[in-house]
Design a protein around this motif. Structure first.
Motif, PDB file in Angstrom:
ATOM      1  N   PHE A  78     -23.398 -15.155 -21.149  1.00 53.73           N
ATOM      2  CA  PHE A  78     -23.602 -13.950 -20.204  1.00 53.73           C
ATOM      3  C   PHE A  78     -22.198 -13.796 -19.879  1.00 53.73           C
ATOM      4  O   PHE A  78     -21.604 -14.726 -19.274  1.00 53.73           O
ATOM      5  N   ILE A  79     -21.818 -12.472 -20.218  1.00 55.39           N
ATOM      6  CA  ILE A  79     -20.421 -12.132 -19.812  1.00 55.39           C
ATOM      7  C   ILE A  79     -20.539 -11.467 -18.513  1.00 55.39           C
ATOM      8  O   ILE A  79     -21.284 -10.016 -18.706  1.00 55.39           O
ATOM      9  N   TYR A  80     -19.955 -11.624 -17.536  1.00 62.28           N
ATOM     10  CA  TYR A  80     -19.916 -10.869 -16.374  1.00 62.28           C
ATOM     11  C   TYR A  80     -18.694 -10.999 -15.492  1.00 62.28           C
ATOM     12  O   TYR A  80     -18.244 -12.343 -15.497  1.00 62.28           O
ATOM     13  N   ASP A  81     -18.142 -10.094 -14.886  1.00 63.73           N
ATOM     14  CA  ASP A  81     -17.088 -10.162 -13.833  1.00 63.73           C
ATOM     15  C   ASP A  81     -17.406  -9.283 -12.803  1.00 63.73           C
ATOM     16  O   ASP A  81     -17.878  -7.884 -13.204  1.00 63.73           O
ATOM     17  N   ASP A  82     -16.853  -9.206 -11.511  1.00 64.76           N
ATOM     18  CA  ASP A  82     -17.094  -8.418 -10.668  1.00 64.76           C
ATOM     19  C   ASP A  82     -16.298  -7.014 -10.816  1.00 64.76           C
ATOM     20  O   ASP A  82     -16.664  -5.951 -10.360  1.00 64.76           O
ATOM     21  N   ILE A  83     -15.452  -7.124 -11.833  1.00 68.47           N
ATOM     22  CA  ILE A  83     -14.802  -5.849 -12.279  1.00 68.47           C
ATOM     23  C   ILE A  83     -15.655  -4.782 -12.741  1.00 68.47           C
ATOM     24  O   ILE A  83     -15.285  -3.487 -12.336  1.00 68.47           O
ATOM     25  N   PHE A  84     -16.806  -5.313 -13.409  1.00 68.09           N
ATOM     26  CA  PHE A  84     -17.548  -4.229 -13.843  1.00 68.09           C
ATOM     27  C   PHE A  84     -18.331  -3.380 -12.425  1.00 68.09           C
ATOM     28  O   PHE A  84     -18.735  -2.045 -12.880  1.00 68.09           O
ATOM     29  N   LEU A  85     -18.145  -3.671 -11.304  1.00 66.83           N
ATOM     30  CA  LEU A  85     -18.773  -3.239 -10.366  1.00 66.83           C
ATOM     31  C   LEU A  85     -17.771  -1.934  -9.758  1.00 66.83           C
ATOM     32  O   LEU A  85     -18.326  -1.309  -8.821  1.00 66.83           O
ATOM     33  N   ARG A  86     -16.850  -2.198 -10.352  1.00 68.17           N
ATOM     34  CA  ARG A  86     -15.534  -0.896  -9.759  1.00 68.17           C
ATOM     35  C   ARG A  86     -16.083   0.378 -10.245  1.00 68.17           C
ATOM     36  O   ARG A  86     -15.137   1.429  -9.960  1.00 68.17           O
ATOM     37  N   HIS A  87     -16.811   0.393 -11.283  1.00 62.00           N
ATOM     38  CA  HIS A  87     -17.251   1.881 -11.989  1.00 62.00           C
ATOM     39  C   HIS A  87     -18.400   2.247 -10.821  1.00 62.00           C
ATOM     40  O   HIS A  87     -19.260   1.510 -10.939  1.00 62.00           O
ATOM     41  N   GLU A  88     -17.999   3.282 -10.393  1.00 61.30           N
ATOM     42  CA  GLU A  88     -19.104   3.742  -9.298  1.00 61.30           C
ATOM     43  C   GLU A  88     -19.105   5.212  -9.303  1.00 61.30           C
ATOM     44  O   GLU A  88     -18.519   5.754  -8.757  1.00 61.30           O
ATOM     45  N   PRO A  90     -23.396  -0.025  -9.703  1.00 55.75           N
ATOM     46  CA  PRO A  90     -23.155  -1.199  -9.128  1.00 55.75           C
ATOM     47  C   PRO A  90     -24.416  -1.959  -8.830  1.00 55.75           C
ATOM     48  O   PRO A  90     -24.545  -3.260  -9.272  1.00 55.75           O
ATOM     49  N   GLU A  91     -25.403  -1.254  -8.132  1.00 56.25           N
ATOM     50  CA  GLU A  91     -26.754  -2.025  -7.665  1.00 56.25           C
ATOM     51  C   GLU A  91     -27.386  -2.546  -8.848  1.00 56.25           C
ATOM     52  O   GLU A  91     -28.013  -3.605  -8.984  1.00 56.25           O
ATOM     53  N   ARG A  92     -27.343  -1.979 -10.001  1.00 58.16           N
ATOM     54  CA  ARG A  92     -28.085  -2.294 -11.434  1.00 58.16           C
ATOM     55  C   ARG A  92     -27.563  -3.817 -11.944  1.00 58.16           C
ATOM     56  O   ARG A  92     -28.304  -4.409 -12.241  1.00 58.16           O
ATOM     57  N   LEU A  93     -26.234  -3.796 -11.908  1.00 58.71           N
ATOM     58  CA  LEU A  93     -25.508  -5.062 -12.291  1.00 58.71           C
ATOM     59  C   LEU A  93     -26.069  -6.181 -11.165  1.00 58.71           C
ATOM     60  O   LEU A  93     -26.508  -7.160 -11.688  1.00 58.71           O
ATOM     61  N   ASN A  94     -25.959  -5.899 -10.000  1.00 59.18           N
ATOM     62  CA  ASN A  94     -26.304  -6.904  -8.774  1.00 59.18           C
ATOM     63  C   ASN A  94     -27.855  -7.338  -9.092  1.00 59.18           C
ATOM     64  O   ASN A  94     -28.129  -8.399  -9.061  1.00 59.18           O
ATOM     65  N   GLY A  95     -28.729  -6.151  -9.459  1.00 58.77           N
ATOM     66  CA  GLY A  95     -30.289  -6.528  -9.550  1.00 58.77           C
ATOM     67  C   GLY A  95     -30.291  -7.420 -10.840  1.00 58.77           C
ATOM     68  O   GLY A  95     -31.344  -8.265 -10.700  1.00 58.77           O
ATOM     69  N   ILE A  96     -29.622  -7.489 -11.810  1.00 64.02           N
ATOM     70  CA  ILE A  96     -29.638  -8.132 -13.043  1.00 64.02           C
ATOM     71  C   ILE A  96     -29.311  -9.711 -12.600  1.00 64.02           C
ATOM     72  O   ILE A  96     -30.139 -10.590 -12.788  1.00 64.02           O
ATOM     73  N   VAL A  97     -28.196  -9.743 -11.856  1.00 61.26           N
ATOM     74  CA  VAL A  97     -27.806 -11.061 -11.520  1.00 61.26           C
ATOM     75  C   VAL A  97     -28.901 -11.837 -10.402  1.00 61.26           C
ATOM     76  O   VAL A  97     -29.368 -12.910 -10.742  1.00 61.26           O
ATOM     77  N   VAL A  98     -29.306 -10.981  -9.587  1.00 62.89           N
ATOM     78  CA  VAL A  98     -30.609 -11.449  -8.704  1.00 62.89           C
ATOM     79  C   VAL A  98     -31.950 -11.824  -9.529  1.00 62.89           C
ATOM     80  O   VAL A  98     -32.326 -12.857  -9.185  1.00 62.89           O
ATOM     81  N   LEU A 153     -32.044 -12.676 -12.552  1.00 57.21           N
ATOM     82  CA  LEU A 153     -31.796 -13.852 -13.400  1.00 57.21           C
ATOM     83  C   LEU A 153     -31.902 -15.196 -12.749  1.00 57.21           C
ATOM     84  O   LEU A 153     -32.523 -16.159 -13.012  1.00 57.21           O
ATOM     85  N   LYS A 154     -31.354 -14.931 -11.560  1.00 65.85           N
ATOM     86  CA  LYS A 154     -31.224 -16.165 -10.400  1.00 65.85           C
ATOM     87  C   LYS A 154     -32.781 -16.566  -9.944  1.00 65.85           C
ATOM     88  O   LYS A 154     -33.068 -17.630 -10.025  1.00 65.85           O
ATOM     89  N   ALA A 155     -33.358 -15.323  -9.562  1.00 66.08           N
ATOM     90  CA  ALA A 155     -34.715 -15.691  -9.466  1.00 66.08           C
ATOM     91  C   ALA A 155     -35.676 -16.278 -10.109  1.00 66.08           C
ATOM     92  O   ALA A 155     -36.774 -17.209  -9.972  1.00 66.08           O
ATOM     93  N   ALA A 156     -35.489 -15.847 -11.390  1.00 60.93           N
ATOM     94  CA  ALA A 156     -36.427 -16.471 -12.548  1.00 60.93           C
ATOM     95  C   ALA A 156     -35.773 -17.758 -12.970  1.00 60.93           C
ATOM     96  O   ALA A 156     -36.487 -18.322 -14.207  1.00 60.93           O
ATOM     97  N   GLY A 157     -34.889 -18.299 -12.625  1.00 60.51           N
ATOM     98  CA  GLY A 157     -34.577 -19.613 -12.963  1.00 60.51           C
ATOM     99  C   GLY A 157     -33.551 -19.853 -14.165  1.00 60.51           C
ATOM    100  O   GLY A 157     -33.312 -20.888 -14.796  1.00 60.51           O
ATOM    101  N   LEU A 158     -33.089 -18.674 -14.501  1.00 62.37           N
ATOM    102  CA  LEU A 158     -32.380 -18.487 -15.724  1.00 62.37           C
ATOM    103  C   LEU A 158     -30.758 -18.440 -15.486  1.00 62.37           C
ATOM    104  O   LEU A 158     -30.205 -19.099 -16.747  1.00 62.37           O
ATOM    105  N   TRP A 159     -30.268 -18.173 -14.643  1.00 65.71           N
ATOM    106  CA  TRP A 159     -29.012 -18.217 -14.308  1.00 65.71           C
ATOM    107  C   TRP A 159     -28.240 -19.451 -14.744  1.00 65.71           C
ATOM    108  O   TRP A 159     -27.235 -19.282 -15.164  1.00 65.71           O
ATOM    109  N   ASP A 160     -28.614 -20.489 -14.263  1.00 64.75           N
ATOM    110  CA  ASP A 160     -28.051 -21.651 -14.395  1.00 64.75           C
ATOM    111  C   ASP A 160     -27.826 -22.321 -16.131  1.00 64.75           C
ATOM    112  O   ASP A 160     -27.530 -23.180 -16.527  1.00 64.75           O
TER     113      ASP A 160
END
Length: 110
Positions: free
Chosen positions: A6-16, A25-33, A35-42
């Motif tokens: 999983f390739i991610y960095d907050d730099i992606f949130l700078r496209h607004e 940017p909320e779509r990316l934040n939603g994906i991270v949330v 993944l974490k809620a589903a127990g997949l992030w780790d």
């Protein structure tokens, strides 16, 4: 067991784009949330993007197109595409993320 990178960095949130646009940017934040809620992030192998060079971009885009996109300021390119002050920089990292993913797969890192 297969590894999922999983390739991610907050730099992606700078496209607004405008707040109503789905490419926010909320779509990316939603994906991270999610993944974490589903127990997949780790369970993911976290990788970081690198900034693509203009030479790498020139493999698929003309130098004129790259210069045009780099010179654009915030605004509407067409009814579906918007740029913000840091969209070009974010795009360089998004392109670099693709290069990094390919290199990881090619080298057996993933």
């Amino acid at each position: 067991m297969s590894t999922v990178g999983f390739i991610y960095d907050d730099i992606f949130l700078r496209h607004e784009p405008p707040p109503w646009h789905p490419d926010s940017p909320e779509r990316l934040n939603g994906i991270v949330v999610a993944l974490k809620a589903a127990g997949l992030w780790d369970r993911l192998t976290h990788l970081w993007p690198r900034r693509a060079t203009e030479d790498e971009l020139a493999r698929v885009h003309s130098r004129e197109h790259i210069a045009h996109m780099k010179a654009l300021g915030p605004g509407e390119i067409d009814p579906d595409t918007y740029t913000s002050a840091e969209s070009f920089e974010a795009a360089l990292y998004a392109a670099g993320a693709v290069v990094e993913a390919v290199e990881q797969c090619r080298s057996g890192g993933m």
